[in-house]
Write an enzyme that holds these catalytic residues in place. Structure first.
Site, PDB file in Angstrom:
ATOM      1  N   SER A   1       0.840  -1.199   0.000  1.00  9.91           N
ATOM      2  CA  SER A   1       0.000   0.000   0.000  1.00  9.91           C
ATOM      3  C   SER A   1       0.874   1.247   0.000  1.00  9.91           C
ATOM      4  O   SER A   1       2.077   1.174   0.256  1.00  9.91           O
ATOM      5  CB  SER A   1      -0.889   0.006   1.240  1.00  9.91           C
ATOM      6  OG  SER A   1      -0.083   0.265   2.380  1.00  9.91           O
ATOM      7  N   LYS A   2       0.231   2.367  -0.260  1.00 11.44           N
ATOM      8  CA  LYS A   2       0.944   3.649  -0.226  1.00 11.44           C
ATOM      9  C   LYS A   2       1.575   3.848   1.146  1.00 11.44           C
ATOM     10  O   LYS A   2       2.674   4.354   1.274  1.00 11.44           O
ATOM     11  CB  LYS A   2      -0.043   4.765  -0.544  1.00 11.44           C
ATOM     12  CG  LYS A   2       0.520   6.138  -0.370  1.00 11.44           C
ATOM     13  CD  LYS A   2      -0.478   7.193  -0.716  1.00 11.44           C
ATOM     14  CE  LYS A   2      -0.829   8.125   0.424  1.00 11.44           C
ATOM     15  NZ  LYS A   2       0.221   8.579   1.276  1.00 11.44           N
TER      16      LYS A   2
END
Ligand code: GLU
Length: 520
Positions: free
Chosen positions: A277-278
């Site tokens: 994920s970011k």
């Protein structure tokens, strides 16, 4: 128990359709930065389309107004431009199946939703948001499905006349799919093989919202049909939605028109635990988005691969190998080679771990392979950001060639090449503290004097002359190398020091030594 199967002899990769009928799409929702997994989906679609002389379509899925983020569509387009993966059809290039933005197609979907209600495969649901909320509070795992729908306010539970009245009064409603009871759905996925879903486990998804807009589920199926999509390559995270899509295909258009499915493996965190994920990128210090993304609401910028110093060639190459290889062990591929070698059969089922060090290795290989002129414009921009003066092209290119072996990222050129164009602002005195003494200073002063007449001016003659002067001063030439480097560039970096001096030229080399001697 009923079984509906979408497995049949026709489910072979190329079906009977000719290559020119191959139509694939990337269908992003413009909600923020473009995750590298999204770019890999673009890439696999693109490669497949090119390989089969088909068409690659960009469709913007922007029907969810609550998630719409201004600027995100334009950003996606610029990412595709940067990667060199441009579509044949899409909102920016047009095409015979437009419009390619779902918000511009909103009138199309309602008819299909109502058709499903008439066919008994969907129903009107009149539950208010407050009622649904109350239900969720009462039952934390509440799901509107084959079981619970009978306790809710919808056209399956209310008397027909009341439904009619509510519709006539303009009472707000949504249309939900009526998932079949006790049924196993089977389909063939080109990557995962046979996949089964139990309809009872899937909720009765909303197809048309109270504002008349379709949800993703309805819009994606309608548009894939209308745009004659032949193959759907999308991330594995869409697999749980697939049973709804399979049913909509059957109910609205017939199984025979359904595209073939290929759910791409997830891109995993470096430790292999969970989807990248970011937030993982922020925490571990590497980019996850293709390019810098600035959230228009918070003003926060998330770093992208491009701004971090990646070449699009390397980024695309690295992505291709996340979940695919051609079996030969080859790792460096041009886009043309990828078009030629790509094959669905060699896409892995298992998630692909992202390794930032490996990503940098790809970039390093590409920096080495490409002529400096290819990336010089980007390096110039980076230099400008660091207020490094940019010399004439020729000199600039020669320097980039000289140091490129030492760079993993384009931003590394700042440290590896910036010093050629501006004298050091500071000196790493600590690095030479132990070796530096008056005798060495005298040696450099003497060398400075001889340099005035040095011809030709090149790394070999420079080395020879320092060797002579050092010997005369009772010193070893090798002991003088680090001090010379610190004088010329300020720190312990850069290519071989005599090559630096050769490139700096006589006047600049002498000036730098002279200036440094005043400090040492
Ligand atoms: N709009 C979906 C997304 O945001 C597309 C999923 C699909 O390809 O079906 O990724």
């Amino acid at each position: 128990m009923d079984t509906i199967t979408w497995l049949s002899d026709e489910r072979i990769i190329f079906r009977t359709m000719s290559d020119s009928k191959i139509r694939v799409r990337f269908a992003p929702s413009p909600t923020g930065g473009l995750h590298l997994g999204g770019v890999r989906t673009v890439l696999f679609n693109y490669l497949f389309a090119r390989q089969h002389h088909g068409k690659f379509i960009l469709r913007i899925e922007d029907t969810d107004q609550s998630r719409y983020v201004p600027g995100a569509e334009d950003y996606i387009w610029r990412c595709l431009q940067w990667c060199g993966l441009l579509p044949d059809e899409g909102p920016h290039v047009g095409g015979p199946f437009g419009p390619y933005r779902q918000s511009e197609r909103k009138n199309i979907y309602q008819t299909y939703a109502h058709q499903l209600v008439e066919q008994g495969q969907a129903y009107y649901a009149f539950d208010t948001p407050e009622e649904l909320e109350a239900k969720r509070r009462e039952q934390p795992n509440f799901q509107y499905d084959v079981h619970s729908r009978w306790q809710m306010k919808n056209s399956l539970t209310l008397p027909a006349q009341q439904v009619k009245d509510l519709l006539q009064q303009g009472y707000p409603y949504v249309i939900r799919i009526r998932m079949p009871e006790n049924t196993t759905l089977r389909m063939h996925d080109l990557i995962r093989g046979e996949v089964e879903f139990q309809t009872e486990q899937v909720d009765d998804k909303v197809l048309l919202k109270a504002d008349g807009m379709p949800t993703y589920h309805l819009a994606v199926v309608v548009d894939d049909y209308l745009m004659q999509i032949s193959h759907v390559f999308r991330g594995e995270e869409w697999l749980p939605s697939t049973p709804v899509h399979l049913l909509l295909w059957e109910y609205l258009f017939g199984k025979q028109h359904m595209p073939q499915w290929a759910h791409l493996p997830l891109i995993l965190r470096p430790d292999g635990h969970g989807k990248l994920s970011k937030r993982d990128g922020d925490r571990l210090g590497f980019p996850v988005y293709a390019m810098d993304w600035t959230d228009p609401f918070t003003g926060e910028t998330t770093r992208g691969f491009r701004e971090m110093g990646f070449l699009p060639e390397a980024f695309v190459n690295m992505l291709a190998l996340l979940g695919w290889n051609d079996g030969s062990g080859q790792e460096i591929f041009t886009l043309e080679e990828l078009v030629e070698r790509f094959s669905i059969e060699r896409i892995h089922k298992a998630g692909a771990r992202f390794d930032f060090e490996k990503a940098k290795w790809f970039n390093h290989e590409w920096i080495k392979r490409l002529p400096a002129s290819h990336f010089a414009p980007e390096v110039k921009k980076i230099f400008a950001q660091h207020q490094i003066p940019i010399p004439q092209d020729n000199q600039f290119l020669q320097v980039l060639e000289l140091v490129k072996e030492r760079c993993n990222l384009l931003t590394d050129f700042v440290a590896q090449a910036g010093f050629f164009f501006q004298p050091p602002a500071t000196y790493d005195r600590a690095a030479i503290e132990k070796k530096w003494n008056p005798q060495m200073k005298a040696c450099f002063e003497a060398w400075m004097a001889t340099l005035t007449d040095l011809v030709p001016w090149n790394a070999t003659t420079l080395e020879q002359s320092l060797q002579e002067v050092a010997t005369r001063h009772g010193l070893k030439k090798n002991d003088c190398l680090l001090p010379l480097r610190i004088m010329l560039v300020g720190g312990k970096f850069g290519p071989p020091v005599f090559q630096i001096a050769e490139r700096l030229g006589k006047a600049e080399t002498r000036q730098r030594i002279q200036r440094a001697l005043q400090h040492f």
